[in-house]
Write a protein that holds these residues in place. Structure first.
Motif, PDB file in Angstrom:
ATOM      1  N   PRO A  12       0.820  -1.220   0.000  1.00  0.00           N
ATOM      2  CA  PRO A  12       0.000   0.000   0.000  1.00  0.00           C
ATOM      3  C   PRO A  12       0.855   1.272   0.000  1.00  0.00           C
ATOM      4  O   PRO A  12       0.470   2.268  -0.599  1.00  0.00           O
ATOM      5  CB  PRO A  12      -0.818  -0.122   1.285  1.00  0.00           C
ATOM      6  CG  PRO A  12      -0.860  -1.580   1.570  1.00  0.00           C
ATOM      7  CD  PRO A  12       0.434  -2.132   1.075  1.00  0.00           C
ATOM      8  N   GLU A  13       2.017   1.211   0.646  1.00  0.00           N
ATOM      9  CA  GLU A  13       2.894   2.378   0.669  1.00  0.00           C
ATOM     10  C   GLU A  13       3.355   2.723  -0.747  1.00  0.00           C
ATOM     11  O   GLU A  13       3.452   3.898  -1.120  1.00  0.00           O
ATOM     12  CB  GLU A  13       4.109   2.134   1.562  1.00  0.00           C
ATOM     13  CG  GLU A  13       3.781   1.957   3.028  1.00  0.00           C
ATOM     14  CD  GLU A  13       3.378   0.526   3.386  1.00  0.00           C
ATOM     15  OE1 GLU A  13       3.559  -0.379   2.551  1.00  0.00           O
ATOM     16  OE2 GLU A  13       2.870   0.335   4.508  1.00  0.00           O
ATOM     17  N   PHE A  14       3.667   1.696  -1.538  1.00  0.00           N
ATOM     18  CA  PHE A  14       4.079   1.899  -2.929  1.00  0.00           C
ATOM     19  C   PHE A  14       2.948   2.530  -3.724  1.00  0.00           C
ATOM     20  O   PHE A  14       3.163   3.476  -4.500  1.00  0.00           O
ATOM     21  CB  PHE A  14       4.509   0.566  -3.552  1.00  0.00           C
ATOM     22  CG  PHE A  14       4.735   0.642  -5.039  1.00  0.00           C
ATOM     23  CD1 PHE A  14       5.886   1.224  -5.549  1.00  0.00           C
ATOM     24  CD2 PHE A  14       3.802   0.127  -5.918  1.00  0.00           C
ATOM     25  CE1 PHE A  14       6.097   1.304  -6.923  1.00  0.00           C
ATOM     26  CE2 PHE A  14       4.007   0.195  -7.282  1.00  0.00           C
ATOM     27  CZ  PHE A  14       5.156   0.786  -7.784  1.00  0.00           C
ATOM     28  N   LYS A  15       1.737   2.020  -3.544  1.00  0.00           N
ATOM     29  CA  LYS A  15       0.590   2.560  -4.272  1.00  0.00           C
ATOM     30  C   LYS A  15       0.370   4.030  -3.941  1.00  0.00           C
ATOM     31  O   LYS A  15       0.156   4.860  -4.834  1.00  0.00           O
ATOM     32  CB  LYS A  15      -0.678   1.768  -3.934  1.00  0.00           C
ATOM     33  CG  LYS A  15      -0.657   0.323  -4.364  1.00  0.00           C
ATOM     34  CD  LYS A  15      -1.925  -0.363  -3.886  1.00  0.00           C
ATOM     35  CE  LYS A  15      -1.903  -1.837  -4.109  1.00  0.00           C
ATOM     36  NZ  LYS A  15      -3.122  -2.504  -3.626  1.00  0.00           N
ATOM     37  N   ILE A  16       0.434   4.346  -2.651  1.00  0.00           N
ATOM     38  CA  ILE A  16       0.216   5.725  -2.211  1.00  0.00           C
ATOM     39  C   ILE A  16       1.289   6.647  -2.780  1.00  0.00           C
ATOM     40  O   ILE A  16       0.989   7.721  -3.309  1.00  0.00           O
ATOM     41  CB  ILE A  16       0.176   5.799  -0.667  1.00  0.00           C
ATOM     42  CG1 ILE A  16      -1.068   5.077  -0.149  1.00  0.00           C
ATOM     43  CG2 ILE A  16       0.204   7.246  -0.195  1.00  0.00           C
ATOM     44  CD1 ILE A  16      -1.078   4.858   1.354  1.00  0.00           C
ATOM     45  N   GLN A  17       2.539   6.215  -2.686  1.00  0.00           N
ATOM     46  CA  GLN A  17       3.640   7.042  -3.196  1.00  0.00           C
ATOM     47  C   GLN A  17       3.513   7.262  -4.697  1.00  0.00           C
ATOM     48  O   GLN A  17       3.707   8.376  -5.193  1.00  0.00           O
ATOM     49  CB  GLN A  17       4.994   6.397  -2.865  1.00  0.00           C
ATOM     50  CG  GLN A  17       6.188   7.230  -3.274  1.00  0.00           C
ATOM     51  CD  GLN A  17       6.227   8.563  -2.556  1.00  0.00           C
ATOM     52  OE1 GLN A  17       6.060   8.616  -1.343  1.00  0.00           O
ATOM     53  NE2 GLN A  17       6.442   9.632  -3.296  1.00  0.00           N
ATOM     54  N   LEU A  18       3.164   6.214  -5.430  1.00  0.00           N
ATOM     55  CA  LEU A  18       3.003   6.332  -6.872  1.00  0.00           C
ATOM     56  C   LEU A  18       1.868   7.293  -7.215  1.00  0.00           C
ATOM     57  O   LEU A  18       2.013   8.160  -8.088  1.00  0.00           O
ATOM     58  CB  LEU A  18       2.751   4.957  -7.503  1.00  0.00           C
ATOM     59  CG  LEU A  18       2.630   4.936  -9.023  1.00  0.00           C
ATOM     60  CD1 LEU A  18       3.957   5.318  -9.669  1.00  0.00           C
ATOM     61  CD2 LEU A  18       2.191   3.568  -9.495  1.00  0.00           C
ATOM     62  N   CYS A  19       0.752   7.168  -6.517  1.00  0.00           N
ATOM     63  CA  CYS A  19      -0.382   8.067  -6.771  1.00  0.00           C
ATOM     64  C   CYS A  19      -0.023   9.505  -6.441  1.00  0.00           C
ATOM     65  O   CYS A  19      -0.392  10.438  -7.170  1.00  0.00           O
ATOM     66  CB  CYS A  19      -1.600   7.618  -5.965  1.00  0.00           C
ATOM     67  SG  CYS A  19      -2.322   6.067  -6.541  1.00  0.00           S
ATOM     68  N   GLN A  20       0.695   9.716  -5.354  1.00  0.00           N
ATOM     69  CA  GLN A  20       1.116  11.072  -5.001  1.00  0.00           C
ATOM     70  C   GLN A  20       2.043  11.649  -6.063  1.00  0.00           C
ATOM     71  O   GLN A  20       1.925  12.823  -6.428  1.00  0.00           O
ATOM     72  CB  GLN A  20       1.810  11.074  -3.634  1.00  0.00           C
ATOM     73  CG  GLN A  20       0.881  10.853  -2.478  1.00  0.00           C
ATOM     74  CD  GLN A  20       1.605  10.679  -1.148  1.00  0.00           C
ATOM     75  OE1 GLN A  20       2.815  10.486  -1.107  1.00  0.00           O
ATOM     76  NE2 GLN A  20       0.845  10.731  -0.065  1.00  0.00           N
ATOM     77  N   ASP A  21       2.963  10.826  -6.578  1.00  0.00           N
ATOM     78  CA  ASP A  21       3.882  11.287  -7.617  1.00  0.00           C
ATOM     79  C   ASP A  21       3.130  11.640  -8.904  1.00  0.00           C
ATOM     80  O   ASP A  21       3.445  12.641  -9.558  1.00  0.00           O
ATOM     81  CB  ASP A  21       4.940  10.218  -7.910  1.00  0.00           C
ATOM     82  CG  ASP A  21       5.936  10.049  -6.770  1.00  0.00           C
ATOM     83  OD1 ASP A  21       5.987  10.926  -5.881  1.00  0.00           O
ATOM     84  OD2 ASP A  21       6.666   9.024  -6.779  1.00  0.00           O
ATOM     85  N   ILE A  22       2.149  10.836  -9.259  1.00  0.00           N
ATOM     86  CA  ILE A  22       1.386  11.108 -10.478  1.00  0.00           C
ATOM     87  C   ILE A  22       0.543  12.364 -10.301  1.00  0.00           C
ATOM     88  O   ILE A  22       0.501  13.233 -11.183  1.00  0.00           O
ATOM     89  CB  ILE A  22       0.511   9.890 -10.852  1.00  0.00           C
ATOM     90  CG1 ILE A  22       1.400   8.728 -11.313  1.00  0.00           C
ATOM     91  CG2 ILE A  22      -0.496  10.255 -11.945  1.00  0.00           C
ATOM     92  CD1 ILE A  22       0.660   7.424 -11.536  1.00  0.00           C
ATOM     93  N   SER A  24       1.079  14.871  -8.329  1.00  0.00           N
ATOM     94  CA  SER A  24       1.911  16.071  -8.226  1.00  0.00           C
ATOM     95  C   SER A  24       2.590  16.403  -9.550  1.00  0.00           C
ATOM     96  O   SER A  24       3.181  17.478  -9.690  1.00  0.00           O
ATOM     97  CB  SER A  24       2.970  15.884  -7.140  1.00  0.00           C
ATOM     98  OG  SER A  24       3.925  14.922  -7.541  1.00  0.00           O
ATOM     99  N   GLY A  25       2.526  15.500 -10.509  1.00  0.00           N
ATOM    100  CA  GLY A  25       3.129  15.735 -11.810  1.00  0.00           C
ATOM    101  C   GLY A  25       4.584  15.313 -11.891  1.00  0.00           C
ATOM    102  O   GLY A  25       5.263  15.585 -12.885  1.00  0.00           O
ATOM    103  N   ALA A  26       5.094  14.637 -10.876  1.00  0.00           N
ATOM    104  CA  ALA A  26       6.489  14.198 -10.880  1.00  0.00           C
ATOM    105  C   ALA A  26       6.729  13.109 -11.925  1.00  0.00           C
ATOM    106  O   ALA A  26       7.828  12.992 -12.457  1.00  0.00           O
ATOM    107  CB  ALA A  26       6.881  13.694  -9.490  1.00  0.00           C
ATOM    108  N   ILE A  27       5.697  12.342 -12.216  1.00  0.00           N
ATOM    109  CA  ILE A  27       5.807  11.269 -13.209  1.00  0.00           C
ATOM    110  C   ILE A  27       4.449  11.120 -13.884  1.00  0.00           C
ATOM    111  O   ILE A  27       3.398  11.344 -13.269  1.00  0.00           O
ATOM    112  CB  ILE A  27       6.261   9.938 -12.547  1.00  0.00           C
ATOM    113  CG1 ILE A  27       6.620   8.891 -13.591  1.00  0.00           C
ATOM    114  CG2 ILE A  27       5.221   9.415 -11.582  1.00  0.00           C
ATOM    115  CD1 ILE A  27       7.280   7.645 -13.007  1.00  0.00           C
TER     116      ILE A  27
END
Length: 120
Positions: A12-22, A24-27
């Protein structure tokens, strides 16, 4: 058509981090899909869950706890099974070991002592 890879579980930590990055426009979504070899549909599902608040750190911690509890329960079942097997082995009568002066056969039991040439 490519074959499906093995089923993977993502933390879940990976999912949250990925969603936050997307968000925020980081990726970008496609870049994330290529970088982590994920399907775009899966990323979209995670983003939808993230936007609804279904992906949260509390939920992540709860899922980790539930996973550990499941592992503990499986180990307790295994310990119980092995304890029962050990008790069964302890209660099972053992065969005597043949001493130098005895000949034992597992199939027929003790062999009769040799007779004196058949004379009675």
């Amino acid at each position: 058509m490519s074959s499906r890879g093995p089923y993977r579980r993502h933390a879940p930590e990976f999912k949250i981090q990925l969603c936050q990055d997307i968000r925020s426009g980081a990726i970008g979504r496609r870049d994330a899909a290529r970088k982590y070899t994920l399907s775009t549909n899966l990323i979209q599902l995670w983003l939808t869950q993230y936007d609804r608040g279904e992906l949260s750190t509390e939920e992540a911690e709860a899922s980790v706890i539930a996973e550990y509890e499941a592992k503990i329960a499986a180990l307790e079942r295994k310990v119980g099974q092995l304890t029962m097997e050990l008790d069964l082995v302890k209660k099972t009568p053992r065969l005597r070991l043949a001493s130098d002066n005895e000949n034992l056969s597992i199939v027929t039991g003790p062999k009769p002592a040799p007779s004196d040439g058949g004379a009675k």
